[in-house]
Scaffold this active site. Structure first.
Site, mmCIF file in Angstrom:
data_model
loop_
_atom_site.group_PDB
_atom_site.id
_atom_site.type_symbol
_atom_site.label_atom_id
_atom_site.label_comp_id
_atom_site.label_asym_id
_atom_site.label_seq_id
_atom_site.Cartn_x
_atom_site.Cartn_y
_atom_site.Cartn_z
ATOM 1 N N ASP A 60 0.802 -1.229 0.000
ATOM 2 C CA ASP A 60 0.000 0.000 0.000
ATOM 3 C C ASP A 60 0.828 1.269 0.000
ATOM 4 O O ASP A 60 0.433 2.285 -0.554
ATOM 5 C CB ASP A 60 -0.937 0.018 1.207
ATOM 6 C CG ASP A 60 -0.186 0.227 2.509
ATOM 7 O OD1 ASP A 60 0.721 -0.587 2.819
ATOM 8 O OD2 ASP A 60 -0.474 1.209 3.220
ATOM 9 N N ASP A 63 5.638 0.434 3.349
ATOM 10 C CA ASP A 63 5.880 -0.787 4.112
ATOM 11 C C ASP A 63 5.657 -2.000 3.208
ATOM 12 O O ASP A 63 5.500 -1.865 2.003
ATOM 13 C CB ASP A 63 4.981 -0.831 5.352
ATOM 14 C CG ASP A 63 3.517 -0.552 5.005
ATOM 15 O OD1 ASP A 63 3.118 -0.866 3.867
ATOM 16 O OD2 ASP A 63 2.789 -0.034 5.861
ATOM 17 N N TYR A 212 -5.633 0.767 8.992
ATOM 18 C CA TYR A 212 -6.749 1.125 8.103
ATOM 19 C C TYR A 212 -8.058 0.760 8.779
ATOM 20 O O TYR A 212 -8.839 -0.055 8.276
ATOM 21 C CB TYR A 212 -6.600 0.439 6.740
ATOM 22 C CG TYR A 212 -5.446 1.000 5.934
ATOM 23 C CD1 TYR A 212 -5.564 2.222 5.278
ATOM 24 C CD2 TYR A 212 -4.232 0.330 5.861
ATOM 25 C CE1 TYR A 212 -4.502 2.754 4.555
ATOM 26 C CE2 TYR A 212 -3.163 0.855 5.142
ATOM 27 C CZ TYR A 212 -3.304 2.067 4.502
ATOM 28 O OH TYR A 212 -2.247 2.601 3.782
ATOM 29 N N GLU A 457 5.795 9.741 3.144
ATOM 30 C CA GLU A 457 5.410 8.400 2.717
ATOM 31 C C GLU A 457 4.405 8.475 1.575
ATOM 32 O O GLU A 457 3.404 9.200 1.662
ATOM 33 C CB GLU A 457 4.813 7.598 3.871
ATOM 34 C CG GLU A 457 4.538 6.151 3.497
ATOM 35 C CD GLU A 457 4.154 5.288 4.689
ATOM 36 O OE1 GLU A 457 4.292 4.060 4.590
ATOM 37 O OE2 GLU A 457 3.714 5.842 5.724
#
Length: 603
Positions: A60, A63, A212, A457
């Site tokens: 995603d 990571d 999430y 990120e």
């Protein structure tokens, strides 16, 4: 029609790079044509412990976890971009890459749905993953798989995955009809699963909660899935679901100010408004008008002309939160772009509290947000990596920040990654081209440091909406009426009304001409019909200088150019390769026109 050009930004280059980013996020066995060559195969045993093949899909963000909810939303938004702007992508040479990016996601989503009421929603664990700083090729962290089922439901996850598959089915309808049907079959099953066994997925997949969590609940995803199933099938049951559940599930109640992987209401409302503007609402029009008012409330709030306006930075960027704010900016920009085109096609404006807002105003706002991301901001920084002269160098991304396995194949351990690579002062050794990072704070400030994950990120769902907007800004409108679904070879659907099949015998053997009545409505005592016509070159050679004779035509036509008493290819097409089709649409209060081939050449 609206057309925007920019002397400052190369939207075509930005489009290419925004799609390329997805190749850096791939998990699984990489294909021979992989263009991000510093990546290698990874996650090759995903699902093995559970007896299921979960190899593939996307990481995603920075990571190495595969989270199902944001991955499915990523696929939905990429597919929506192709459905709306596939022609523009085709003209720029990026349609194939966009479709490959979608299919990389849907191939994995199909694997993750092995039974009608079973869906795997995560591979890996954010807690253990975040204790390691490793390349995906070196992963030593947990690769456990987590699922939802009838006993442990997750309507939000199942609903979003249904939406992704339904939207993607439209993308592949022409090029891979069997795959399109397969996606649609899974979408139907997943929607039934989501609706029949209700519950939040993070109450079943507990390890997702800190990463999430489904803060908005599952109601918006149920409507979102139904909207995409209606868009892809035109089956009345799905429109009835949207209309009947508008109040209960919040679609006609929520006045959203953000749109993203968690909160889908604004997207549902924009789709419902599209159905209304297309004349597809019929007796459901009053409810869809409420959806439309909510959609326009979102637009007015973002553009600063509503009653509860969204905060903006001094430089003009929409601002919601410190962590990854740009996800909401790209999502809003996409909705502004498509709604601008819907209104332009319908000849309408938005009635905001501060006054009428035109389609040009909406598109201009979308452009302003994109331009900010690409560098038109107080810092002069592009927040798309690899675009422009100044962009983030220390992106919070494991694979980008550690030397490529192709350069140094020695395994990088958890602690070594942190000790040697995470805290390094130099720029990342691998440029994560096309990645849109989290972006600046409320005052346009940005700290380019690897530890600053709020701002540095990137995520797949930052990029996914941006692909469609960039295609629109680069390719323009092209004279396309955005409300006439099926005008693009990418988005044409098999219309499923009970209307008479209006196919006619082709006037010349190399061509087939099929017409179908797609819908009808009453206006001032007359019944109007919308007809979709598809012209297919059945030969193996390319057709040029095609001329069509269209008699008994009493209304407007879209998708053809008029040349005297004949019709020719639309301005965006000059030929029709063998085996391919193009389509046009017309409306009239009469039976179908008579369409025949009057002339052509085969090369």
């Amino acid at each position: 029609m609206l057309t925007l050009a920019s002397a400052e930004h190369d939207y075509g280059q930005a489009l290419s790079k925004s799609i390329l980013f997805f190749e850096a996020q791939r998990s699984g066995y990489l294909p021979a044509d992989q263009r991000v060559d510093w990546r290698g195969n990874s996650g090759l045993h995903d699902g093995m412990a559970d007896g299921v093949d979960l190899v593939g899909g996307y990481y995603d963000a920075g990571d190495n976890v595969k989270f199902g909810l944001p991955m499915a939303f990523t696929v939905t938004m990429m597919a929506w971009g192709v459905v709306e702007y596939g022609r523009q992508m085709d003209a720029s040479g990026e349609l194939g890459h966009a479709m490959e990016a979608i299919k990389w996601g849907t191939d994995y989503l199909l694997k993750s749905h092995p039974q009608p009421f079973v869906l795997y929603g995560e591979v890996g664990d954010g807690n253990t993953d975040h204790h390691c700083w490793q390349r995906p090729e070196d992963m030593t962290t947990s690769r456990l798989a987590y699922r939802i089922d009838a006993d442990r439901p997750g309507s939000d996850l199942a609903g979003e995955t249904a939406a992704a598959m339904a939207a993607a089915s439209m993308v592949f309808l022409r090029s891979n009809p069997a795959y399109s049907r397969r996606l649609l079959s899974h979408a139907r099953q997943l929607f039934e699963f989501a609706d029949k066994h209700r519950g939040k997925y993070d109450n079943s997949i507990l390890v997702a909660q800190n990463y999430y969590g489904s803060f908005s609940g599952y109601e918006d995803e149920l409507l979102w899935a139904a909207a995409w199933l209606y868009h892809s099938t035109q089956e009345q049951q799905y429109l009835d679901y949207i209309a009947s559940n508008g109040d209960a599930l919040g679609g006609t109640e929520w006045e959203a100010t953000e749109f993203g992987w968690d909160v889908k209401y604004a997207g549902v409302q924009v789709l419902a408004a599209k159905f209304l503007l297309q004349g597809r609402a019929a007796q459901r029009a009053p409810v869809l008008e409420t959806y439309q008012r909510k959609a326009e409330s979102f637009l007015c709030s973002c553009i600063g002309r509503g009653t509860h306006d969204v905060q903006r930075t001094p430089g003009g960027l929409l601002f919601h939160q410190n962590w990854n704010n740009l996800q909401f900016v790209t999502g809003a920009a996409f909705l502004f772009a498509v709604y601008s085109d819907y209104l332009s096609s319908a000849g309408r404006t938005v009635a905001c509290a501060a006054g009428a807002t035109s389609p040009a105003d909406l598109l201009s706002f979308a452009k302003s947000q994109v331009d900010y991301i690409l560098g038109d901001n107080p810092r002069g920084t592009s927040y798309m990596v690899g675009y422009g002269d100044t962009y983030p160098q220390k992106v919070h991304h494991r694979g980008s920040s550690i030397v490529s396995i192709k350069v140094n194949p020695a395994t990088v351990s958890c602690r070594e990654g942190y000790d040697t690579w995470f805290g390094r002062k130099q720029s990342n050794p691998n440029v994560l081209v096309g990645a849109i990072v989290g972006g600046p704070d409320a005052y346009d400030n940005f700290v380019d440091e690897r530890y600053n994950y709020d701002q540095t990120e990137p995520t797949t769902y930052n990029n996914a909406p941006m692909v469609g907007v960039l295609a629109r800004l680069h390719g323009g409108h092209g004279g396309y009426n955005q409300l006439l679904s099926g005008s693009s070879k990418i988005s044409l659907r098999s219309f499923r009304f009970d209307s008479q099949n209006l196919s006619q015998k082709p006037a010349s053997l190399p061509f087939a001409i099929e017409q179908r009545q797609t819908t009808s409505w009453n206006y001032r005592g007359k019944t109007y019909y919308r007809y979709a016509a598809v012209v297919t070159n059945k030969s193996a050679r390319t057709a040029v200088e095609l001329k069509l004779s269209v008699s008994q035509l009493y209304g407007p036509v879209w998708g053809l150019s008029n040349s005297g008493n004949k019709y020719t290819f639309p301005e965006w097409r000059s030929s029709l390769p063998g085996g391919e089709s193009f389509d046009f649409v017309y409306i009239q209060a009469a039976p179908p026109a008579v369409v025949t081939v009057a002339g052509y050449k085969l090369l």
